[in-house]
Scaffold this motif. Structure first.
Motif, PDB file in Angstrom:
ATOM      1  N   PRO A  23       0.830  -1.215   0.000  1.00 21.46           N
ATOM      2  CA  PRO A  23       0.000   0.000   0.000  1.00 21.46           C
ATOM      3  C   PRO A  23       0.857   1.255   0.000  1.00 21.46           C
ATOM      4  O   PRO A  23       1.968   1.254   0.538  1.00 21.46           O
ATOM      5  CB  PRO A  23      -0.805  -0.115   1.300  1.00 21.46           C
ATOM      6  CG  PRO A  23      -0.036  -1.053   2.167  1.00 21.46           C
ATOM      7  CD  PRO A  23       0.776  -1.940   1.272  1.00 21.46           C
ATOM      8  N   VAL A  24       0.344   2.306  -0.620  1.00 21.33           N
ATOM      9  CA  VAL A  24       1.036   3.602  -0.610  1.00 21.33           C
ATOM     10  C   VAL A  24       0.080   4.659  -0.068  1.00 21.33           C
ATOM     11  O   VAL A  24      -1.136   4.517  -0.147  1.00 21.33           O
ATOM     12  CB  VAL A  24       1.538   3.978  -2.022  1.00 21.33           C
ATOM     13  CG1 VAL A  24       2.685   3.077  -2.437  1.00 21.33           C
ATOM     14  CG2 VAL A  24       0.426   3.929  -3.048  1.00 21.33           C
ATOM     15  N   GLU A  25       0.685   5.716   0.488  1.00 20.67           N
ATOM     16  CA  GLU A  25      -0.117   6.790   1.074  1.00 20.67           C
ATOM     17  C   GLU A  25      -0.562   7.759  -0.013  1.00 20.67           C
ATOM     18  O   GLU A  25       0.273   8.283  -0.754  1.00 20.67           O
ATOM     19  CB  GLU A  25       0.720   7.570   2.098  1.00 20.67           C
ATOM     20  CG  GLU A  25       0.858   6.888   3.443  1.00 20.67           C
ATOM     21  CD  GLU A  25      -0.455   6.842   4.192  1.00 20.67           C
ATOM     22  OE1 GLU A  25      -1.178   7.850   4.218  1.00 20.67           O
ATOM     23  OE2 GLU A  25      -0.766   5.769   4.739  1.00 20.67           O
ATOM     24  N   PRO A  26      -1.887   8.022  -0.126  1.00 19.48           N
ATOM     25  CA  PRO A  26      -2.296   9.049  -1.097  1.00 19.48           C
ATOM     26  C   PRO A  26      -1.736  10.405  -0.698  1.00 19.48           C
ATOM     27  O   PRO A  26      -1.613  10.711   0.482  1.00 19.48           O
ATOM     28  CB  PRO A  26      -3.820   9.045  -1.008  1.00 19.48           C
ATOM     29  CG  PRO A  26      -4.209   8.045   0.015  1.00 19.48           C
ATOM     30  CD  PRO A  26      -2.968   7.433   0.599  1.00 19.48           C
ATOM     31  N   GLY A  27      -1.347  11.192  -1.715  1.00 22.63           N
ATOM     32  CA  GLY A  27      -0.827  12.531  -1.442  1.00 22.63           C
ATOM     33  C   GLY A  27       0.666  12.538  -1.156  1.00 22.63           C
ATOM     34  O   GLY A  27       1.282  13.597  -1.084  1.00 22.63           O
ATOM     35  N   LYS A  28       1.278  11.360  -0.958  1.00 23.10           N
ATOM     36  CA  LYS A  28       2.723  11.293  -0.674  1.00 23.10           C
ATOM     37  C   LYS A  28       3.452  10.839  -1.940  1.00 23.10           C
ATOM     38  O   LYS A  28       2.867  10.211  -2.823  1.00 23.10           O
ATOM     39  CB  LYS A  28       2.993  10.267   0.451  1.00 23.10           C
ATOM     40  CG  LYS A  28       2.295  10.582   1.770  1.00 23.10           C
ATOM     41  CD  LYS A  28       3.201  11.419   2.649  1.00 23.10           C
ATOM     42  CE  LYS A  28       2.492  11.814   3.944  1.00 23.10           C
ATOM     43  NZ  LYS A  28       2.326  10.691   4.849  1.00 23.10           N
ATOM     44  N   GLU A  29       4.762  11.139  -1.950  1.00 24.99           N
ATOM     45  CA  GLU A  29       5.566  10.655  -3.077  1.00 24.99           C
ATOM     46  C   GLU A  29       5.856   9.178  -2.897  1.00 24.99           C
ATOM     47  O   GLU A  29       5.877   8.669  -1.779  1.00 24.99           O
ATOM     48  CB  GLU A  29       6.882  11.442  -3.145  1.00 24.99           C
ATOM     49  CG  GLU A  29       6.664  12.886  -3.566  1.00 24.99           C
ATOM     50  CD  GLU A  29       7.984  13.604  -3.773  1.00 24.99           C
ATOM     51  OE1 GLU A  29       9.035  12.938  -3.776  1.00 24.99           O
ATOM     52  OE2 GLU A  29       7.941  14.829  -3.934  1.00 24.99           O
ATOM     53  N   LEU A  30       6.103   8.517  -4.029  1.00 27.14           N
ATOM     54  CA  LEU A  30       6.392   7.084  -3.968  1.00 27.14           C
ATOM     55  C   LEU A  30       7.811   6.864  -3.466  1.00 27.14           C
ATOM     56  O   LEU A  30       8.731   7.597  -3.844  1.00 27.14           O
ATOM     57  CB  LEU A  30       6.251   6.464  -5.364  1.00 27.14           C
ATOM     58  CG  LEU A  30       4.829   6.384  -5.893  1.00 27.14           C
ATOM     59  CD1 LEU A  30       4.836   5.973  -7.351  1.00 27.14           C
ATOM     60  CD2 LEU A  30       4.016   5.400  -5.079  1.00 27.14           C
ATOM     61  N   PRO A  31       7.994   5.837  -2.621  1.00 20.65           N
ATOM     62  CA  PRO A  31       9.354   5.537  -2.152  1.00 20.65           C
ATOM     63  C   PRO A  31      10.159   4.869  -3.268  1.00 20.65           C
ATOM     64  O   PRO A  31       9.654   4.000  -3.975  1.00 20.65           O
ATOM     65  CB  PRO A  31       9.103   4.561  -0.988  1.00 20.65           C
ATOM     66  CG  PRO A  31       7.788   3.917  -1.290  1.00 20.65           C
ATOM     67  CD  PRO A  31       6.995   4.934  -2.058  1.00 20.65           C
ATOM     68  N   ASN A  32      11.437   5.311  -3.446  1.00 17.30           N
ATOM     69  CA  ASN A  32      12.403   4.657  -4.345  1.00 17.30           C
ATOM     70  C   ASN A  32      11.904   4.542  -5.790  1.00 17.30           C
ATOM     71  O   ASN A  32      12.223   3.582  -6.474  1.00 17.30           O
ATOM     72  CB  ASN A  32      12.758   3.236  -3.865  1.00 17.30           C
ATOM     73  CG  ASN A  32      12.935   3.176  -2.362  1.00 17.30           C
ATOM     74  OD1 ASN A  32      13.461   4.124  -1.779  1.00 17.30           O
ATOM     75  ND2 ASN A  32      12.497   2.107  -1.737  1.00 17.30           N
ATOM     76  N   LEU A  33      11.042   5.446  -6.218  1.00 16.94           N
ATOM     77  CA  LEU A  33      10.543   5.355  -7.592  1.00 16.94           C
ATOM     78  C   LEU A  33      10.644   6.727  -8.247  1.00 16.94           C
ATOM     79  O   LEU A  33      10.629   7.741  -7.560  1.00 16.94           O
ATOM     80  CB  LEU A  33       9.070   4.889  -7.587  1.00 16.94           C
ATOM     81  CG  LEU A  33       8.846   3.405  -7.312  1.00 16.94           C
ATOM     82  CD1 LEU A  33       7.352   3.146  -7.128  1.00 16.94           C
ATOM     83  CD2 LEU A  33       9.369   2.542  -8.460  1.00 16.94           C
ATOM     84  N   PRO A  34      10.644   6.843  -9.541  1.00 19.03           N
ATOM     85  CA  PRO A  34      10.782   5.721 -10.473  1.00 19.03           C
ATOM     86  C   PRO A  34      12.239   5.327 -10.663  1.00 19.03           C
ATOM     87  O   PRO A  34      13.127   6.154 -10.545  1.00 19.03           O
ATOM     88  CB  PRO A  34      10.186   6.273 -11.761  1.00 19.03           C
ATOM     89  CG  PRO A  34      10.432   7.755 -11.687  1.00 19.03           C
ATOM     90  CD  PRO A  34      10.453   8.123 -10.228  1.00 19.03           C
ATOM     91  N   THR A  35      12.475   4.067 -10.956  1.00 18.10           N
ATOM     92  CA  THR A  35      13.848   3.607 -11.217  1.00 18.10           C
ATOM     93  C   THR A  35      14.295   4.107 -12.586  1.00 18.10           C
ATOM     94  O   THR A  35      15.453   4.408 -12.800  1.00 18.10           O
ATOM     95  CB  THR A  35      13.922   2.065 -11.168  1.00 18.10           C
ATOM     96  OG1 THR A  35      12.825   1.542 -11.896  1.00 18.10           O
ATOM     97  CG2 THR A  35      13.871   1.545  -9.745  1.00 18.10           C
ATOM     98  N   ASN A  36      13.333   4.197 -13.494  1.00 18.42           N
ATOM     99  CA  ASN A  36      13.617   4.763 -14.806  1.00 18.42           C
ATOM    100  C   ASN A  36      12.647   5.924 -15.028  1.00 18.42           C
ATOM    101  O   ASN A  36      11.446   5.693 -15.153  1.00 18.42           O
ATOM    102  CB  ASN A  36      13.443   3.686 -15.887  1.00 18.42           C
ATOM    103  CG  ASN A  36      13.768   4.237 -17.269  1.00 18.42           C
ATOM    104  OD1 ASN A  36      13.783   5.449 -17.484  1.00 18.42           O
ATOM    105  ND2 ASN A  36      14.010   3.332 -18.200  1.00 18.42           N
ATOM    106  N   PRO A  37      13.147   7.177 -15.034  1.00 20.09           N
ATOM    107  CA  PRO A  37      12.232   8.337 -15.089  1.00 20.09           C
ATOM    108  C   PRO A  37      11.306   8.330 -16.307  1.00 20.09           C
ATOM    109  O   PRO A  37      10.274   8.974 -16.300  1.00 20.09           O
ATOM    110  CB  PRO A  37      13.173   9.536 -15.146  1.00 20.09           C
ATOM    111  CG  PRO A  37      14.488   9.035 -14.647  1.00 20.09           C
ATOM    112  CD  PRO A  37      14.557   7.580 -14.980  1.00 20.09           C
ATOM    113  N   GLY A  38      11.629   7.579 -17.344  1.00 21.74           N
ATOM    114  CA  GLY A  38      10.769   7.568 -18.521  1.00 21.74           C
ATOM    115  C   GLY A  38       9.631   6.562 -18.424  1.00 21.74           C
ATOM    116  O   GLY A  38       8.744   6.571 -19.269  1.00 21.74           O
ATOM    117  N   ASP A  39       9.659   5.682 -17.403  1.00 19.48           N
ATOM    118  CA  ASP A  39       8.609   4.651 -17.274  1.00 19.48           C
ATOM    119  C   ASP A  39       7.397   5.187 -16.520  1.00 19.48           C
ATOM    120  O   ASP A  39       7.555   5.960 -15.583  1.00 19.48           O
ATOM    121  CB  ASP A  39       9.140   3.421 -16.512  1.00 19.48           C
ATOM    122  CG  ASP A  39      10.123   2.620 -17.343  1.00 19.48           C
ATOM    123  OD1 ASP A  39      10.249   2.914 -18.546  1.00 19.48           O
ATOM    124  OD2 ASP A  39      10.756   1.705 -16.764  1.00 19.48           O
TER     125      ASP A  39
END
Length: 199
Positions: free
Chosen positions: A23-39
């Motif tokens: 699960p991820v928190e709405p309104g928060k940034e994703l942890p350790n993502l994106p690994t590839n900024p174009g994906d």
């Protein structure tokens, strides 16, 4: 991660990307993502399911017997339970029927029913009522052979039927000095209507 009301966001499960994983928190940034900024990063939104309850009540009210009118009888020992998802509630039971209430015998009065209650509640109509109305019992009216009431003769009210609140019981005819009747007692067929008795 955008907040979508009524939904909880999850990252896809790495083992099966079609299923929700962490699960991820709405309104928060994703942890350790994106690994590839174009994906693009897929986020799976799962509807939030809430437990819901709705209390219910059956009330039987009584009226018409003056100071002797019985107090209301309430049953409220059933609560609907269900699940609410996307604004739609699925209830565990469609309805519930409450028990009956025995109508008490009130001296000098008769009731319009012998039993009350046994009403059915639903989640849309969780409160139900039933009403019992009492009216005064009728009387014995001593009359002479021309059907004229005998002056100053007693006019006793019917006795109650101790087993049935909707009926009048056996009622002895009054003794009147100087008069006799062939009718020793009256059991009224209509408890609210007076009965003339010829003396």
């Amino acid at each position: 991660v955008p907040d979508v009301p009524g939904y909880k966001p999850y990252l896809p499960d790495p083992k099966d990307p079609s299923k929700p994983g962490q699960p991820v928190e709405p309104g928060k940034e994703l942890p350790n993502l994106p690994t590839n900024p174009g994906d693009d990063t897929p986020i799976i939104y799962v509807p939030i399911v809430n437990d819901v309850t709705k209390p219910t009540k059956q009330t039987v009210t009584f009226e018409g017997a003056g100071d002797n009118t019985p107090a209301a009888k309430v049953q409220n020992d059933f609560t609907f339970t269900g699940k609410e998802k996307n604004g739609t509630t699925t209830w565990d039971q469609p309805n519930h029927t409450y028990g009956k209430e025995t109508v008490p015998v009130v001296t000098g009065y008769y009731a319009d029913k012998k039993e009350a209650g046994s009403k059915t509640v639903t989640p849309d109509q969780p409160e139900v009522t039933d009403k019992v109305v009492y009216k005064e019992l009728g009387k014995i009216i001593p009359v002479d052979e021309t059907n004229t009431p005998i002056p100053s003769a007693p006019t006793p009210q019917y006795n109650n039927d101790s087993e049935d609140p909707t009926k009048g019981g056996v009622t002895p005819t009054p003794v009147i000095p100087g008069y006799v009747t062939d009718v020793p007692n009256v059991t009224p067929s209509n408890p609210g209507v007076d009965t003339p008795v010829i003396y």
